[in-house]
Design a protein around this motif. Structure first.
Motif, mmCIF file in Angstrom:
data_model
loop_
_atom_site.group_PDB
_atom_site.id
_atom_site.type_symbol
_atom_site.label_atom_id
_atom_site.label_comp_id
_atom_site.label_asym_id
_atom_site.label_seq_id
_atom_site.Cartn_x
_atom_site.Cartn_y
_atom_site.Cartn_z
ATOM 1 N N ARG A 247 0.780 -1.308 0.065
ATOM 2 C CA ARG A 247 0.029 0.070 0.024
ATOM 3 C C ARG A 247 0.730 1.163 -0.045
ATOM 4 O O ARG A 247 0.400 2.427 -0.205
ATOM 5 C CB ARG A 247 -0.923 0.024 1.278
ATOM 6 C CG ARG A 247 -1.818 -1.402 1.497
ATOM 7 C CD ARG A 247 -2.742 -1.399 0.211
ATOM 8 N NE ARG A 247 -3.600 -0.042 0.103
ATOM 9 C CZ ARG A 247 -4.789 0.052 0.830
ATOM 10 N NH1 ARG A 247 -5.407 -0.690 1.592
ATOM 11 N NH2 ARG A 247 -5.485 1.230 0.488
ATOM 12 N N HIS A 248 2.058 1.303 0.407
ATOM 13 C CA HIS A 248 2.792 2.413 0.575
ATOM 14 C C HIS A 248 3.359 2.573 -0.690
ATOM 15 O O HIS A 248 4.243 1.848 -1.390
ATOM 16 C CB HIS A 248 4.044 2.270 1.396
ATOM 17 C CG HIS A 248 4.692 3.593 2.042
ATOM 18 N ND1 HIS A 248 5.192 4.421 1.316
ATOM 19 C CD2 HIS A 248 4.224 4.303 3.417
ATOM 20 C CE1 HIS A 248 5.696 5.549 1.783
ATOM 21 N NE2 HIS A 248 4.972 5.655 2.977
ATOM 22 N N PRO A 249 3.359 3.928 -1.405
ATOM 23 C CA PRO A 249 3.912 4.177 -2.617
ATOM 24 C C PRO A 249 5.625 3.910 -2.615
ATOM 25 O O PRO A 249 6.044 3.348 -3.763
ATOM 26 C CB PRO A 249 3.718 5.635 -2.890
ATOM 27 C CG PRO A 249 2.640 6.008 -1.907
ATOM 28 C CD PRO A 249 2.724 5.135 -0.807
ATOM 29 N N TYR A 250 6.210 3.941 -1.631
ATOM 30 C CA TYR A 250 7.768 3.806 -1.518
ATOM 31 C C TYR A 250 7.796 2.339 -1.760
ATOM 32 O O TYR A 250 8.882 1.805 -2.689
ATOM 33 C CB TYR A 250 8.296 4.228 -0.367
ATOM 34 C CG TYR A 250 9.482 3.983 -0.181
ATOM 35 C CD1 TYR A 250 10.552 4.645 -1.295
ATOM 36 C CD2 TYR A 250 10.467 3.331 0.692
ATOM 37 C CE1 TYR A 250 11.889 4.268 -1.273
ATOM 38 C CE2 TYR A 250 11.777 3.034 0.716
ATOM 39 C CZ TYR A 250 12.563 3.618 -0.354
ATOM 40 O OH TYR A 250 13.801 3.209 0.019
ATOM 41 N N PHE A 304 0.112 4.138 11.673
ATOM 42 C CA PHE A 304 -0.163 2.663 10.869
ATOM 43 C C PHE A 304 -1.602 2.638 10.638
ATOM 44 O O PHE A 304 -2.616 2.908 11.752
ATOM 45 C CB PHE A 304 0.562 1.658 11.696
ATOM 46 C CG PHE A 304 1.878 1.427 11.349
ATOM 47 C CD1 PHE A 304 2.401 0.927 10.058
ATOM 48 C CD2 PHE A 304 2.842 1.694 12.481
ATOM 49 C CE1 PHE A 304 3.622 0.747 10.018
ATOM 50 C CE2 PHE A 304 4.223 1.374 11.851
ATOM 51 C CZ PHE A 304 4.636 0.886 10.956
ATOM 52 N N SER A 305 -2.020 2.362 9.388
ATOM 53 C CA SER A 305 -3.138 1.780 9.146
ATOM 54 C C SER A 305 -3.128 0.362 9.010
ATOM 55 O O SER A 305 -2.358 -0.071 8.432
ATOM 56 C CB SER A 305 -3.963 2.424 7.953
ATOM 57 O OG SER A 305 -3.471 3.653 7.981
ATOM 58 N N ALA A 306 -4.203 -0.352 9.054
ATOM 59 C CA ALA A 306 -4.233 -1.863 8.852
ATOM 60 C C ALA A 306 -4.731 -2.351 7.537
ATOM 61 O O ALA A 306 -5.884 -1.609 6.917
ATOM 62 C CB ALA A 306 -5.079 -2.702 9.783
ATOM 63 N N ALA A 307 -3.993 -2.952 6.745
ATOM 64 C CA ALA A 307 -4.588 -3.307 5.409
ATOM 65 C C ALA A 307 -5.665 -4.384 5.487
ATOM 66 O O ALA A 307 -5.794 -5.052 6.875
ATOM 67 C CB ALA A 307 -3.543 -3.670 4.411
ATOM 68 N N SER A 308 -6.153 -5.084 4.608
ATOM 69 C CA SER A 308 -7.107 -6.055 4.518
ATOM 70 C C SER A 308 -6.596 -7.472 5.010
ATOM 71 O O SER A 308 -7.242 -8.142 5.810
ATOM 72 C CB SER A 308 -7.803 -6.268 3.262
ATOM 73 O OG SER A 308 -6.868 -7.083 2.291
ATOM 74 N N ARG A 309 -5.258 -7.659 4.910
ATOM 75 C CA ARG A 309 -4.831 -8.919 5.270
ATOM 76 C C ARG A 309 -4.097 -8.692 6.861
ATOM 77 O O ARG A 309 -3.555 -7.718 6.682
ATOM 78 C CB ARG A 309 -3.521 -9.334 4.258
ATOM 79 C CG ARG A 309 -3.880 -10.151 3.291
ATOM 80 C CD ARG A 309 -4.120 -11.455 3.700
ATOM 81 N NE ARG A 309 -3.583 -12.263 2.110
ATOM 82 C CZ ARG A 309 -2.494 -12.647 1.964
ATOM 83 N NH1 ARG A 309 -1.692 -12.634 2.536
ATOM 84 N NH2 ARG A 309 -2.617 -13.551 0.737
ATOM 85 N N HIS A 317 -0.836 8.676 3.838
ATOM 86 C CA HIS A 317 -2.155 9.496 3.813
ATOM 87 C C HIS A 317 -3.053 8.852 2.533
ATOM 88 O O HIS A 317 -4.103 8.907 2.519
ATOM 89 C CB HIS A 317 -1.819 10.710 3.892
ATOM 90 C CG HIS A 317 -1.587 11.339 5.157
ATOM 91 N ND1 HIS A 317 -2.389 11.065 6.307
ATOM 92 C CD2 HIS A 317 -0.497 11.988 5.762
ATOM 93 C CE1 HIS A 317 -1.753 12.041 7.229
ATOM 94 N NE2 HIS A 317 -0.371 12.514 6.886
ATOM 95 N N HIS A 318 -2.158 8.629 1.463
ATOM 96 C CA HIS A 318 -2.551 8.465 0.315
ATOM 97 C C HIS A 318 -2.192 7.005 -0.215
ATOM 98 O O HIS A 318 -1.641 7.129 -1.414
ATOM 99 C CB HIS A 318 -2.257 9.592 -0.734
ATOM 100 C CG HIS A 318 -2.851 10.986 -0.164
ATOM 101 N ND1 HIS A 318 -4.101 11.295 0.198
ATOM 102 C CD2 HIS A 318 -1.863 11.848 0.290
ATOM 103 C CE1 HIS A 318 -3.871 12.489 0.759
ATOM 104 N NE2 HIS A 318 -2.772 13.071 0.994
#
Ligand SMILES: Nc1ncnc2c1ncn2[C@@H]1O[C@H](COP(=O)(O)OP(=O)(O)OP(=O)(O)O)[C@@H](O)[C@H]1O
Ligand SMILES: [Mg+2]
Length: 337
Positions: A247-250, A304-309, A317-318
């Motif tokens: 999810r992180h652009p980097y 930190f945000s949690a992804a679906s897994r 933020h984006h």
């Protein structure tokens, strides 16, 4: 949970190495790092040079004291225990494998002495048992017995790294941290050493933390991949998802730039230099090179945000959508001014 090591909100700040005008500058080598490594898992660490990978490795094995935050080994805080106890805990519980086996080994000692040394220091078993353990360690890492009396200078690079790995395993550690274990080796022996590490990890149920510039190798070896940027952990991704669903652009940019994809693409361009760790940008440190950055990114470092897994979390933020293809992202990033 079965945590071997748990790092909480760890910060490491160095005095800048450069003298002169900037003498009093501080280097923010590690900022707010949180990481738990469980028994039996392999965690890979990726990120550009200077982002703090080795600093994190040193914190994990208790040789770098964070200026704040905590490091617990099997639930016990390393930096609040008496120094002698810390040395005993770390010495016996953690094995370290460094980049360059030719400087990591004492060149005046024979292989036998190098391997017996940790057993002597920690007083493991009687003399005969230590000798037996040395033989066992040599066979564990595939070193012929005849090399027991050899000096490091008489060995090949690959053999030296096998000695270093055997030494790291001498006291049956729960955790092995390998910081660029193959980058000083000939390409031809790298795979052998990596396979050896993987094999040992399975057989001994080790937790393994593996730092490397070769991010495709990290992906293949690891259960989980940690992405670092300018002293921060910015994403933690299950390894099988890291190329396509990070999810992180980097993280997406890093993995787009390496060969190994079935269907190679033009990588996501990262414009501009890595900012100095002495003066990290406000907000999200990656914003100066990110095609998605806006005003919010300059102000606040996201949590930190949690992804679906499960086991997948990121600080952005984006974030990139999970199903967004890296190829489309690369096209998009190129269109940004
Ligand atoms: N002892 C030290 N004194 C001053 N600065 C240091 C020291 N050790 C590391 N640094 C700085 O801290 C930052 C993080 O360094 P670190 O070695 O952890 O990076 P790294 O990700 O391992 O890099 P590489 O991929 O080149 O090995 C860098 O800016 C580095 O220059
Ligand atoms: Mg390093």
């Amino acid at each position: 949970m079965n945590a071997v090591v748990e790092v909480r909100d760890a910060h490491v700040v160095h005095k800048a190495r450069s003298g002169g005008l900037f003498r009093r500058d501080r280097v923010y080598a590690l900022t707010g790092a949180d990481l738990t490594v469980a028994a039996g898992e392999t965690v890979g660490v990726v990120g550009e040079s200077g982002c703090g990978k080795s600093t994190l490795a040193r914190v994990l094995v208790g040789i770098q004291r964070p200026v704040s935050g905590s490091v617990a080994f099997r639930g016990r805080d390393l930096w609040t225990m008496p120094p002698a106890e810390r040395r005993a805990t770390v010495g016996a519980g953690v094995g370290l494998v460094f980049q360059d086996p030719s400087t990591a080994l004492n060149r005046r000692l024979t292989v036998r002495r190098i391997l017996r040394d940790p057993l002597d220091v920690h007083q493991r078993g009687a003399r005969a048992e230590r000798e037996e353990r040395v033989r066992e360690l040599m066979s564990l890492v595939g070193l012929p017995r005849a090399l027991a009396d050899a000096l490091p200078g008489q060995l090949s690079g690959g053999q030296r790294q096998r000695v270093a790995i055997a030494r790291a395993l001498a006291l049956d550690p729960a955790l092995v941290v390998a910081d660029e274990p193959t980058s000083a080796l000939d390409v031809s022996v790298r795979a052998q050493i990596l396979n050896l590490l993987l094999d040992l990890k399975e057989r001994l149920a080790l937790a393994l933390v593996f730092v490397s510039h070769d991010i495709q190798t990290v992906r293949r070896m690891s259960d989980r991949v940690i992405t670092m940027y300018l002293g921060r952990i910015v994403e933690e991704t299950p390894a099988d998802r890291v190329t396509d669903a990070a999810r992180h652009p980097y993280t997406r940019a890093l993995f787009s730039a390496t060969p190994g994809l079935l269907d190679p693409i033009d990588p996501i361009p990262l414009t501009g230099p890595v900012p100095s760790a002495t003066r990290p940008p406000s907000g999200c440190p990656f914003r100066t090179r990110c095609w998605k950055a806006d005003g919010l990114c300059a102000e606040v470092m996201p949590d930190f945000s949690a992804a679906s897994r499960p086991g997948h979390r990121y600080r952005c933020h984006h974030p990139v959508e999970e199903e967004e293809s890296t190829r489309d992202l690369a096209d998009l990033a190129r269109q940004e001014p």
